[in-house]
Enzyme design. Structure first.
Site, short mmCIF file in Angstrom:
data_model
loop_
_atom_site.label_atom_id
_atom_site.label_comp_id
_atom_site.label_asym_id
_atom_site.label_seq_id
_atom_site.Cartn_x
_atom_site.Cartn_y
_atom_site.Cartn_z
N ASP A 182 0.92 -1.06 -0.13
CA ASP A 182 0.01 0.03 0.00
C ASP A 182 1.01 1.23 -0.01
O ASP A 182 2.17 1.18 -0.33
CB ASP A 182 -1.11 0.04 1.09
CG ASP A 182 -0.34 -0.05 2.35
OD1 ASP A 182 0.82 0.30 2.82
OD2 ASP A 182 -1.05 0.22 3.55
N CYS B 124 2.83 -3.52 3.95
CA CYS B 124 2.10 -2.17 4.33
C CYS B 124 2.91 -1.67 5.42
O CYS B 124 4.09 -1.79 5.75
CB CYS B 124 0.72 -2.66 4.70
SG CYS B 124 0.47 -3.85 6.17
N GLY B 125 2.30 -0.61 6.33
CA GLY B 125 3.03 -0.19 7.21
C GLY B 125 3.58 -1.18 8.43
O GLY B 125 4.46 -1.00 8.85
N THR B 126 2.63 -1.72 8.92
CA THR B 126 2.87 -2.94 9.83
C THR B 126 3.04 -4.44 9.27
O THR B 126 3.72 -5.23 9.95
CB THR B 126 1.70 -2.79 11.09
OG1 THR B 126 0.64 -3.27 10.33
CG2 THR B 126 1.79 -1.56 11.74
N GLY B 127 2.46 -4.50 8.12
CA GLY B 127 2.55 -6.08 7.65
C GLY B 127 1.27 -6.69 8.18
O GLY B 127 0.78 -7.71 7.74
N MET C 54 -1.88 -6.53 5.89
CA MET C 54 -1.86 -7.21 4.56
C MET C 54 -1.85 -8.74 5.01
O MET C 54 -2.42 -9.37 4.27
CB MET C 54 -0.47 -6.92 4.12
CG MET C 54 -0.41 -5.52 3.38
SD MET C 54 -1.34 -5.83 1.72
CE MET C 54 -0.46 -4.45 0.80
N HIS D 144 8.35 -24.80 8.50
CA HIS D 144 7.52 -25.48 9.58
C HIS D 144 5.99 -25.24 8.77
O HIS D 144 5.06 -26.05 9.02
CB HIS D 144 7.51 -24.99 10.87
CG HIS D 144 8.73 -25.31 11.70
ND1 HIS D 144 8.87 -25.39 12.89
CD2 HIS D 144 9.76 -25.74 11.24
CE1 HIS D 144 9.95 -25.71 13.29
NE2 HIS D 144 10.66 -26.19 12.34
N ARG E 166 6.02 -33.98 10.10
CA ARG E 166 5.02 -33.76 11.19
C ARG E 166 4.30 -32.41 11.06
O ARG E 166 3.09 -32.08 11.26
CB ARG E 166 5.62 -33.55 12.70
CG ARG E 166 6.53 -32.71 12.92
CD ARG E 166 7.42 -32.79 14.40
NE ARG E 166 8.21 -31.59 14.57
CZ ARG E 166 9.50 -31.93 13.89
NH1 ARG E 166 9.65 -32.58 13.16
NH2 ARG E 166 10.31 -30.55 14.39
N HIS E 167 5.12 -31.40 10.20
CA HIS E 167 4.38 -30.24 9.89
C HIS E 167 3.57 -30.32 8.76
O HIS E 167 2.55 -29.59 8.79
CB HIS E 167 5.81 -29.29 9.40
CG HIS E 167 7.02 -29.33 10.52
ND1 HIS E 167 6.71 -28.60 11.40
CD2 HIS E 167 8.18 -29.78 10.31
CE1 HIS E 167 7.99 -28.70 12.12
NE2 HIS E 167 8.90 -29.53 11.60
#
Ligand code: RB5
Length: 329
Positions: A180, A237-240, A243, A270, A304-305
């Site tokens: 953004d 984006c600013g903080t992620g 998004m 994982h 296992r993941h």
């Protein structure tokens, strides 16, 4: 397209016979779903032709296995198949030992055909044409029992994410990238990095500092990853946070918000994350580049993941039944 994989020892007799016979039998079916049919051997040497007797008795049935080249069985083949059919119980045990988390889709040919007594199909290797003929006819008969059961193993609808993407690395990956207004500067830095490294990428916006709504761009990236048009996505984006929340609403998406290299690596190994979210107001470009570099080069570890990812898929489809184990009461 769902995949069926036949497994024997050397991938020159029984499993290629089953592969080519099944392909011929499926060709006749009208309403039947299309399957990708292949074979491999647990001790196979790559590149060998089918054995001469196998070729002859298949040709008698109008099937030409001339294109066959033996393949050693690999973990990726096991994981990518929807149904694995072995010739003996020992083969089945080997496959299950290699990938215990895939147990539910591995059967011997006779077992899947509904037989209960003797579950091994004898190896005709090195024997007369007559023995090969008998093996061929036995396989054909067994395959008739298998065909009716195959569709229940076709991949569940809804998981639209390409299964190939775990196994591509670095410059083989197709990457969608978006931001953004807050993420524009960092996106430019990341694109310059992708270009330097020769990665294929698709920039889906935004391209100016004018204020926009991050869900529009998260959705763009997530959709192309979910349909397989791109293998992975990067959103900024600013903080992620916005998004990543928005991207994770798209079926098949596992977006990971990462602001350190350790998490980026673990999110691939994982969680098989297919989208990386970064907050441009949280970290600087130097760390962001390291995170991207790590995230693009790490592979999913499976095992296992994989079981845990399967549970996430169940939650996404509303089919998760809960788990009695592991609570504190
Ligand atoms: C935009 O100001 C900001 O809210 C956005 O970039 C992002 O941080 C959302 O999660």
């Amino acid at each position: 397209m769902p995949k069926i994989l036949f497994v024997c020892t050397g991938n020159t007799c029984r499993s290629p016979m089953a592969e080519f016979l099944l392909r011929q039998m499926l060709e006749g079916g009208e309403a039947r779903e299309q399957w990708e049919v292949s074979s491999a051997g647990i001790s196979a040497i790559g590149g060998n032709k089918a054995s001469p007797q196998a070729i002859k008795v298949l040709q008698e049935e109008g099937v030409d296995p001339g294109s066959h080249q033996s393949r050693p069985l690999g973990l990726k083949m096991i994981e990518q198949a929807d149904l694995i059919v072995t010739m003996t119980v020992d083969h089945k045990t080997v496959v299950e030992t290699l990938a215990p988390w895939e147990k539910g889709k591995i059967f011997t040919l006779k077992e899947l055909a509904g037989e209960t007594a003797e579950l091994d199909l004898a190896d005709p290797f090195g024997q007369s044409k007559e023995v090969y003929r008998r093996t061929r006819d036995e396989i054909k008969l067994l395959l008739q029992g298998v065909i009716g059961k195959m569709n229940q193993f076709a991949s569940k609808e809804g998981n639209l994410v390409s299964e190939e993407n775990n196994y591509k690395r670095g410059d083989q990956l197709k990457i969608a990238i978006a931001c953004d207004h807050a993420g524009l500067t960092l996106k430019k830095e990341l694109i310059a990095y992708l270009e330097r490294k020769g990665h294929y990428y698709q920039d889906v916006g935004t391209c100016s500092e004018q204020s926009v709504d991050y869900p529009d761009f998260a959705f763009q990236v997530a959709s192309t990853v979910a349909t397989g048009e791109n293998d992975r996505g990067i959103v900024i984006c600013g903080t992620g946070i916005g998004m990543s929340i928005a991207a994770n609403k798209v079926k098949g998406i596992r977006a990971a918000l990462c602001h350190d290299v350790f998490s980026a690596k673990a999110s691939r190994q994982h969680n098989d994350s297919n989208i990386l979210a970064i907050g441009s107001r949280v970290i600087g470009p130097g760390l962001a580049l390291e995170i991207v570099q790590t995230w693009l080069s790490e592979d999913f570890l499976g095992d296992r993941h994989k079981r845990r990812i399967n549970k996430i898929d169940l939650i996404e489809r509303g089919e998760y039944q809960g788990n009695e184990e592991g609570n504190c009461n």
